[in-house]
Design a protein around this motif. Structure first.
Motif, mmCIF file in Angstrom:
data_model
loop_
_atom_site.group_PDB
_atom_site.id
_atom_site.type_symbol
_atom_site.label_atom_id
_atom_site.label_comp_id
_atom_site.label_asym_id
_atom_site.label_seq_id
_atom_site.Cartn_x
_atom_site.Cartn_y
_atom_site.Cartn_z
ATOM 1 N N LEU A 1 -13.254 10.217 -47.040
ATOM 2 C CA LEU A 1 -11.828 10.072 -47.343
ATOM 3 C C LEU A 1 -11.120 8.994 -46.496
ATOM 4 C CD1 LEU A 1 -10.508 13.659 -48.135
ATOM 5 C CD2 LEU A 1 -10.822 11.745 -49.678
ATOM 6 N N PRO A 2 -11.362 8.966 -45.186
ATOM 7 C CA PRO A 2 -10.684 7.922 -44.401
ATOM 8 C C PRO A 2 -11.082 6.508 -44.835
ATOM 9 C CG PRO A 2 -11.727 9.551 -42.981
ATOM 10 C CD PRO A 2 -12.198 9.816 -44.348
ATOM 11 N N LEU A 3 -12.207 6.412 -45.535
ATOM 12 C CA LEU A 3 -12.680 5.090 -45.941
ATOM 13 C C LEU A 3 -11.872 4.521 -47.100
ATOM 14 C CD1 LEU A 3 -16.501 5.705 -45.740
ATOM 15 C CD2 LEU A 3 -15.029 4.628 -44.087
ATOM 16 N N ASN A 4 -10.913 5.299 -47.589
ATOM 17 C CA ASN A 4 -10.053 4.797 -48.655
ATOM 18 C C ASN A 4 -9.338 3.529 -48.219
ATOM 19 O OD1 ASN A 4 -10.147 5.892 -51.144
ATOM 20 N ND2 ASN A 4 -8.955 7.692 -50.607
ATOM 21 N N LEU A 5 -9.232 3.370 -46.910
ATOM 22 C CA LEU A 5 -8.553 2.180 -46.387
ATOM 23 C C LEU A 5 -9.557 1.050 -46.121
ATOM 24 C CD1 LEU A 5 -6.416 4.117 -43.778
ATOM 25 C CD2 LEU A 5 -5.610 3.260 -45.976
ATOM 26 N N LEU A 6 -10.818 1.358 -46.332
ATOM 27 C CA LEU A 6 -11.863 0.377 -45.986
ATOM 28 C C LEU A 6 -11.943 -0.752 -47.022
ATOM 29 C CD1 LEU A 6 -14.597 -0.108 -44.230
ATOM 30 C CD2 LEU A 6 -15.688 0.882 -46.221
ATOM 31 N N THR A 7 -11.981 -1.969 -46.522
ATOM 32 C CA THR A 7 -12.205 -3.120 -47.382
ATOM 33 C C THR A 7 -13.321 -3.926 -46.759
ATOM 34 O OG1 THR A 7 -9.896 -3.155 -47.960
ATOM 35 C CG2 THR A 7 -11.130 -5.160 -48.405
ATOM 36 N N ILE A 8 -14.312 -4.262 -47.562
ATOM 37 C CA ILE A 8 -15.365 -5.105 -46.995
ATOM 38 C C ILE A 8 -15.396 -6.425 -47.752
ATOM 39 C CG2 ILE A 8 -16.796 -3.159 -46.233
ATOM 40 C CD1 ILE A 8 -18.697 -4.134 -48.598
ATOM 41 N N GLU A 9 -15.913 -7.424 -47.090
ATOM 42 C CA GLU A 9 -15.988 -8.741 -47.694
ATOM 43 C C GLU A 9 -17.449 -8.993 -47.990
ATOM 44 O OE1 GLU A 9 -14.591 -11.656 -45.014
ATOM 45 O OE2 GLU A 9 -13.857 -12.972 -46.586
ATOM 46 N N THR A 10 -17.741 -9.350 -49.207
ATOM 47 C CA THR A 10 -19.143 -9.608 -49.538
ATOM 48 C C THR A 10 -19.231 -10.907 -50.322
ATOM 49 O OG1 THR A 10 -21.137 -8.671 -50.472
ATOM 50 C CG2 THR A 10 -19.123 -8.200 -51.648
ATOM 51 N N PHE A 11 -20.451 -11.359 -50.552
ATOM 52 C CA PHE A 11 -20.649 -12.636 -51.223
ATOM 53 C C PHE A 11 -20.794 -12.409 -52.722
ATOM 54 C CE2 PHE A 11 -23.165 -16.411 -52.350
ATOM 55 C CZ PHE A 11 -22.372 -17.386 -51.774
ATOM 56 N N ASN A 12 -20.012 -13.158 -53.492
ATOM 57 C CA ASN A 12 -20.123 -13.067 -54.947
ATOM 58 C C ASN A 12 -21.062 -14.174 -55.411
ATOM 59 O OD1 ASN A 12 -19.822 -13.063 -57.686
ATOM 60 N ND2 ASN A 12 -17.585 -12.952 -57.659
ATOM 61 N N PHE A 13 -22.226 -13.749 -55.908
ATOM 62 C CA PHE A 13 -23.230 -14.736 -56.313
ATOM 63 C C PHE A 13 -22.777 -15.516 -57.552
ATOM 64 C CE2 PHE A 13 -25.671 -12.028 -53.584
ATOM 65 C CZ PHE A 13 -26.464 -12.921 -52.889
ATOM 66 N N GLY A 14 -21.800 -14.976 -58.254
ATOM 67 C CA GLY A 14 -21.286 -15.680 -59.437
ATOM 68 C C GLY A 14 -20.479 -16.898 -59.032
ATOM 69 N N SER A 15 -19.608 -16.729 -58.032
ATOM 70 C CA SER A 15 -18.703 -17.821 -57.669
ATOM 71 C C SER A 15 -19.119 -18.522 -56.372
ATOM 72 C CB SER A 15 -17.291 -17.264 -57.502
ATOM 73 O OG SER A 15 -17.279 -16.339 -56.436
ATOM 74 N N PHE A 16 -20.131 -18.029 -55.707
ATOM 75 C CA PHE A 16 -20.578 -18.544 -54.407
ATOM 76 C C PHE A 16 -19.461 -18.478 -53.369
ATOM 77 C CE2 PHE A 16 -23.648 -20.425 -57.294
ATOM 78 C CZ PHE A 16 -24.820 -20.027 -56.676
ATOM 79 N N ALA A 17 -18.557 -17.551 -53.537
ATOM 80 C CA ALA A 17 -17.474 -17.382 -52.568
ATOM 81 C C ALA A 17 -17.406 -15.916 -52.191
ATOM 82 C CB ALA A 17 -16.163 -17.836 -53.174
ATOM 83 N N SER A 18 -16.627 -15.629 -51.151
ATOM 84 C CA SER A 18 -16.555 -14.229 -50.730
ATOM 85 C C SER A 18 -15.612 -13.449 -51.645
ATOM 86 C CB SER A 18 -16.064 -14.144 -49.296
ATOM 87 O OG SER A 18 -14.692 -14.373 -49.258
ATOM 88 N N ILE A 19 -15.896 -12.191 -51.796
ATOM 89 C CA ILE A 19 -15.016 -11.328 -52.569
ATOM 90 C C ILE A 19 -14.763 -10.076 -51.726
ATOM 91 C CG2 ILE A 19 -16.976 -10.353 -53.868
ATOM 92 C CD1 ILE A 19 -14.974 -10.017 -56.209
#
Lengths: 387, 246
Positions: A324-342
């Motif tokens: 539940l506390p992770l509802n505030l969690l945001t992670i940044e990952t790599f989008n292989f479609g756009s080669f940019a972070s999402i």
């Protein structure tokens, strides 16, 4: 029916084993829930990005707005097509956009690819719930930009008044922070189209044109006109379909997540089975006594299955609570479609709840089944002789 | 004291065994335990089974209680041929007709005295209020109505056995089977438990079949059967039983 307090108190008596099993189960449920929560977050951000009347026009054969571009002249012609929705001032609800992938420096010193999107005024109306939440919107032609909350927090110079520096030729002064209803735009930096054109030396080309049709028939007509025009050599895709395509990464994560969840569930099933086998072994004489007193085999089965289920349900509930506390969690990952972070925000939705429930039921029932069957199959006389 | 059970045994037999043969199989070995046993026990009789270990007395008790089945022959209890019942039926039959008293009491450690005694009643359709009445009556008979909230670990051995006896009688079965009921108790406590069993036999007309090694316990019964190698070798009808100590 054997009273439930019999099982509850037995779990309490063996509290160390019970606690270990509950914690183990909770850990497994929590890790699976986090994975599925992030997949759901990714899917959500891409899903809300597409409006059913929106079209995205790309160069024919291009699957992504970052990998293909076309001439501005063609884009200008698109903006004059009939059937485009108009804003209250009469301007078409359509925008030329130019995307650049720039290597930005994070606050922690590491670097990552960021999408810099050159936009036009209509771009804001084409995103769901676009809102400036701090500062102001940028003024065209002054090298200013606005950034999403996440970019502002994570990147050096991302705060209001800061300078996002991507090299001597490309830098933007941050003047505002925006949100866009959790859509994919929330991983981007937005600047004036002409500034991005100038800074990247890509004057005269755009990455895509975003169009909102006035109605569904107009939408179909517009799509047909653009796709059939051999002069254009462009493709108008449904924005929904485009983002669905982009969420293929989500599919991969989902498949990997499902596999991991299944393996974890099997592991937890063995843990639960182990605990329950120990419970049956230590209570053999009790089982014999209950059978002698007249409790049928079905009652013994239900009682031990119930105990196993209770054990796993406690673990499942704890695991779910832990997420539940992770509802505030945001992670940044790599989008292989756009080669940019999402950026993906954890979403506690039906999928997460269903994953936790399925894992708990599977662990409780299958983990408890064999020990419970063993309890049922005990010969009464032999069980009574057990010490 | 007159052996009143034996005197009317032939008219109203509660338990009848006809040519009962019982063997166990352990891998390729066949172990005969009871050999062509004929026996009648009258309603309200107090029968003690004695004999050396392996003589078949506990097997005989298990057959009569519906816990085990004979290899050959017929076991009839209160008119019911047990061999004709399925596993589920014999389980239900046990719940309605037999009360069990074990050497090691076999109470459920996580349940209180009240809850232990209540267990057999959970198989009936009695309301919670009725169940409470029955349980308290049974606890009163064994003299433990003030210990209803105690867990087995908070009771002495003798008290545990009293709770077990309350559990055995709470459904008012007509047959009580006791396997070494005083085997784990000291002499004084054993005497109290035997008094209680005798009371149940005399005052409540319960038919009791008891396995024991203890001649003093057997002395309380109206009839004592001695078994050896699966056969009845001696039968003593006790004209005078040891009277209640208290």
């Amino acid at each position: 029916m054997i009273p439930l307090k019999y099982n509850v108190r037995n779990l309490r008596v063996r509290w160390k084993t019970t606690l270990m099993t509950i914690l183990g189960t909770a850990l497994l449920v929590a890790s699976s829930c986090i994975l599925f929560g992030l997949v759901e977050g990714l899917e959500y951000s891409l899903k809300v990005s597409g409006d059913p009347l929106d079209l995205i026009v790309l160069r024919k054969g291009s699957s992504n707005e970052t990998t293909g571009g076309f001439e501005t002249s063609k884009a200008d012609q698109l903006l004059t097509l009939p059937g485009i929705q108009r804003d209250p001032s009469g301007a078409p609800l359509a925008a030329k956009e130019l995307l650049n992938i720039a290597n930005g420096e994070r606050a922690n010193g590491t670097r990552n690819n960021l999408i810099i999107r050159g936009v036009q005024p209509a771009s804001r109306d084409l995103r769901p719930d676009f809102k400036i939440v701090a500062g102001r919107d940028f003024v065209e032609g002054r090298g200013e930009c606005i950034v999403s909350k996440i970019v502002s927090r994570r990147y050096k110079g991302g705060q209001i008044g800061g300078l996002l520096y991507f090299g001597d030729k490309e830098q933007y002064r941050v003047v505002g922070i925006f949100t866009a209803g959790g859509s994919a735009a929330e991983s981007e930096v937005w600047a004036d189209l002409r500034d991005v054109e100038k800074n990247t030396g890509r004057d005269g080309s755009v990455s895509c044109v975003q169009i909102r049709a006035a109605s569904l028939p107009d939408y179909e007509k517009l799509q047909k006109t653009i796709n059939d025009d051999t002069q254009f050599k462009l493709e108008a895709k449904s924005e929904k379909a485009y983002f669905e395509d982009q969420s293929r990464m989500g599919l991969f994560l989902k498949a990997a997540g499902t596999l991991i969840a299944v393996l974890l569930t099997f592991g937890a099933m063995f843990a639960a089975a182990n605990t329950m086998f120990a419970a049956v072994s230590s209570r053999t004489r009790e089982i014999g006594t209950l059978r002698a007193l007249g409790f049928p085999q079905s009652d013994i089965l239900i009682s031990f299955l119930g105990e196993s289920f209770l054990l796993c349900a406690l673990g499942g509930a704890l695991g779910l609570l832990a997420t539940l506390p992770l509802n505030l969690l945001t992670i940044e990952t790599f989008n292989f479609g756009s080669f940019a972070s999402i950026s993906i925000s954890f979403r506690f939705g039906w999928t997460v709840a269903a994953v936790a429930m399925i894992m708990t039921v599977a662990m409780g029932l299958f983990g408890g089944m064999f020990p419970a069957l063993r309890a049922v199959r005990l010969e009464v006389i032999a069980a009574l002789r057990e010490l | 004291m007159e052996a009143k059970g034996y005197s009317f045994m032939r008219q109203t037999s509660s338990i009848v065994l006809r040519s009962v043969y019982k063997e166990y199989r352990r891998d390729e070995f066949v172990i005969p335990v009871l050999a062509d046993l004929d026996l009648e026990v009258a309603e309200g009789e107090y029968l003690a089974l004695m004999g050396p270990s392996g003589s078949g007395k506990t097997t005989l008790l298990n057959l009569v209680a519906g816990l085990d089945r004979s290899t050959k022959g017929e076991v009839t209890v209160h008119g019911q041929v047990l061999g004709h019942l399925s596993e589920a039926e014999v389980t239900r039959w046990r719940a309605n007709n037999v009360g069990f008293i074990f050497q090691t009491y076999n109470l459920i450690p996580v349940l209180t005295a009240f809850e232990n005694v209540e267990l057999p009643l959970l198989l009936t359709s009695l309301s919670r209020r009725k169940r409470r009445e029955h349980v308290m009556t049974a606890l009163r008979i064994v003299g433990l109505e003030k210990r209803e909230h105690h867990y087995p670990r908070q009771l002495s051995g003798g008290q545990e056995q009293r709770v077990a006896i309350a559990r055995a009688i709470v459904t008012d079965p007509y047959l009580l089977v006791a396997d070494e009921p005083t085997g784990d108790l000291d002499r004084t406590t054993a005497g109290e438990i035997l008094d209680l069993l005798e009371l149940l036999n005399r005052e409540f007309q319960k038919t009791i079949v008891m396995v024991t090694h203890d001649p003093l316990a057997a002395a309380r019964a109206s009839r004592v059967l001695h078994l050896d190698k699966g056969r009845l070798v001696d039968e003593v009808i006790q004209e005078t039983r040891v009277s209640i100590a208290s």
